[in-house]
Enzyme design. Sequence first.
Site, short mmCIF file in Angstrom:
data_model
loop_
_atom_site.label_atom_id
_atom_site.label_comp_id
_atom_site.label_asym_id
_atom_site.label_seq_id
_atom_site.Cartn_x
_atom_site.Cartn_y
_atom_site.Cartn_z
N LYS A 105 14.28 -4.86 4.35
CA LYS A 105 12.89 -4.73 4.81
C LYS A 105 11.95 -5.35 3.79
O LYS A 105 11.84 -4.86 2.67
CB LYS A 105 12.51 -3.25 4.99
N CYS A 137 6.58 -6.29 -12.57
CA CYS A 137 7.05 -5.04 -13.16
C CYS A 137 7.27 -5.21 -14.66
O CYS A 137 7.14 -4.27 -15.42
CB CYS A 137 8.32 -4.57 -12.46
N GLU A 141 0.56 1.81 -14.89
CA GLU A 141 0.81 0.43 -14.49
C GLU A 141 -0.39 -0.08 -13.68
O GLU A 141 -0.77 0.53 -12.69
CB GLU A 141 2.08 0.36 -13.63
P1 NAI Z 1 5.21 0.44 -2.67
O1 NAI Z 1 6.21 1.05 -3.58
O2 NAI Z 1 4.50 1.32 -1.71
O3 NAI Z 1 5.93 -0.72 -1.79
C1 NAI Z 1 7.12 -1.37 -2.11
C2 NAI Z 1 8.05 -1.41 -0.90
O4 NAI Z 1 8.35 -0.07 -0.52
C3 NAI Z 1 7.43 -2.06 0.35
O5 NAI Z 1 8.44 -2.75 1.05
C4 NAI Z 1 6.96 -0.86 1.16
O6 NAI Z 1 6.88 -1.12 2.54
C5 NAI Z 1 8.07 0.14 0.86
N1 NAI Z 1 7.71 1.54 1.07
C6 NAI Z 1 6.49 2.13 0.90
N2 NAI Z 1 6.56 3.44 1.21
C7 NAI Z 1 7.83 3.69 1.58
C8 NAI Z 1 8.53 4.86 2.02
N3 NAI Z 1 7.90 6.02 2.16
N4 NAI Z 1 9.85 4.76 2.31
C9 NAI Z 1 10.49 3.60 2.18
N5 NAI Z 1 9.90 2.46 1.79
C10 NAI Z 1 8.57 2.50 1.49
O7 NAI Z 1 4.18 -0.36 -3.56
P2 NAI Z 1 2.66 -0.79 -3.18
O8 NAI Z 1 1.97 0.34 -2.51
O9 NAI Z 1 2.72 -2.07 -2.47
O10 NAI Z 1 2.04 -1.03 -4.63
C11 NAI Z 1 1.58 0.09 -5.39
C12 NAI Z 1 1.93 -0.08 -6.84
O11 NAI Z 1 3.35 -0.05 -6.97
C13 NAI Z 1 1.52 -1.39 -7.49
O12 NAI Z 1 0.20 -1.35 -7.92
C14 NAI Z 1 2.51 -1.45 -8.63
O13 NAI Z 1 2.05 -0.65 -9.68
C15 NAI Z 1 3.76 -0.84 -8.06
N6 NAI Z 1 4.72 -1.88 -7.62
C16 NAI Z 1 5.73 -2.21 -8.45
C17 NAI Z 1 6.60 -3.22 -8.11
C18 NAI Z 1 7.72 -3.62 -9.01
O14 NAI Z 1 8.10 -4.78 -9.02
N7 NAI Z 1 8.31 -2.72 -9.74
C19 NAI Z 1 6.45 -3.99 -6.87
C20 NAI Z 1 5.38 -3.51 -6.02
C21 NAI Z 1 4.54 -2.50 -6.41
#
Ligand code: NAI
Length: 505
Positions: free
Chosen positions: A202, A311, A408
Amino acid sequence: MSETLANGMIAQLKPQKNQLDERGLLRYGKMLIDGEWVDALSGKTFESRYPGSGEVIAHVAAGDAADVDRAVKAAQRAFTDGDYRKMNGADRGRLLWNIADLMERHIEELAELETLDNGKPLVESLKVDLPQSIACFRYYAGWAGKTTGETIETNARANAFAYTLREPLGVCGQIIPWNFPIQMAAWKLAPAIACGNTVVIKPAEQTSVSLLRLGELMMEAGLPKGVVNIVTGFGETAGAALVAHPGVEKIAFTGSVEVGKLIMRHAAGTLKKVTLELGGKSPNIVFADSNLELAAKVALMGIFFNQGQMCTAGSRILIESSAREQFLEVLAGRAAKMAVGDPLDPKTRMGSLVSEEQMNRVLGYVEKGKAEGAQLLSGGGRVGTQGYFVTPTVFDNVSNDMTIAREEIFGPVASVITFNDAEEALRIANDSAFGLASAVWTTDLKKALTFARGIKAGTVWVNTYNMTDNALPFGGYKDSGFGRELGSAALDVYTQTKTVYIDLN
Ligand code: NAI
Ligand code: MG
């Protein structure tokens, strides 16, 4: 800059055959399930936007639990019978290699889609993200069929023969973020296929388009139907359904700590294996004995690459007090000269943040930094009114207990913290909930090795930053998650061990 970005961004694309639909939008919007391109069963779609202007580029299927169920069943069928089962390691290796070749042949098109999805500079999509993703498929092409078990001398009784088999897990659920859409997909798809698993993946709802195009290329490369299924949609619906589905053996997730914790909790219901690659607040430690000019230059890349949406972002820059002035002069001077620009312009080195939501989150942190007494050296604001551009921001006089040093930000904001000696530097570096990456700049071998051992993080760079390598394990300590991607380490999390014991009495 962004104000001058004309509408009709898609029209700027080099014309690619069949890339647009009858509305003039990108035609990538259907999901890949069981080798077919399908709409969501609900018929629902959502809009995907180009961050550089905010305009709609595609209508994408809003998959939910019903679509995930179809995809998981297709992946189960592909795992247990069909063409994929007949493929041996060499066949899977050739398949991965074919995928890489096709990606290379379509590299410009994929890079453009990546930039339209994410807002990152085209030159980075083309010169960094795509080549590294292609190399990732080739790296795991080499591993396919090379995971081996062992013959082990038994302990309890002598007259027995025992060995282990390394077997694939079955259906793997993969949930990926929007910051490096294709590369994060490559990190997860390539080892899963190398080990003989099938996948339901996904993409993040912000960035579906490039993965859908990659799905077409994977099918063209000879991927049997059902081996990789792409379900587009939101986290709370499609993502959550994947995590809950009893037919899924493992969830590999990259994203926020908050969702990582949620996934771990919900995966417990069906006892899935979980690997989590979460956020960071990585320290980039610069000692006075290092090449300060180079350290400052690389520190800027360490925090501002991909608009800071990494990240591994080197978001806490720790500078030794005796070198502070000299270092900051280079750092702030160069940061002030870094201009954001039209992501599709090949000269642009800093593009747009991924969404309005992310931009507002980042600007909120800038306000917090000012309110808590950090000194703004450069940047700190939005550019233009179209797109989500934020100027490269440097805060000085940051103390490690400020919000901008603890949370972060995931945007172009550097927090500079001053330290007096090595002991203090190590204490500050480790005083964080996160432990993903880190760096130390010094010419003193003893200091470098002491820090390499002392820092609690999954990666320690010495005299460089952000050097990930497909051959090297990557992952977190502490709240940055667990499980390792890349390298041979990823083979461990996409296989399980079976013990075979033969009684010879
Ligand atoms: P997120 O963690 O909500 O999204 C990442 C993925 O998880 C997306 O594919 C999203 O659709 C999915 N997701 C969201 N809620 C879910 C759930 N309940 N069950 C299963 N999958 C789910 O991140 P978001 O909201 O886009 O960004 C928020 C913060 O997260 C950013 O500001 C950053 O700090 C962090 N982040 C860190 C990343 C990394 O590379 N470690 C990548 C993206 C975000
Ligand atoms: Mg979220």
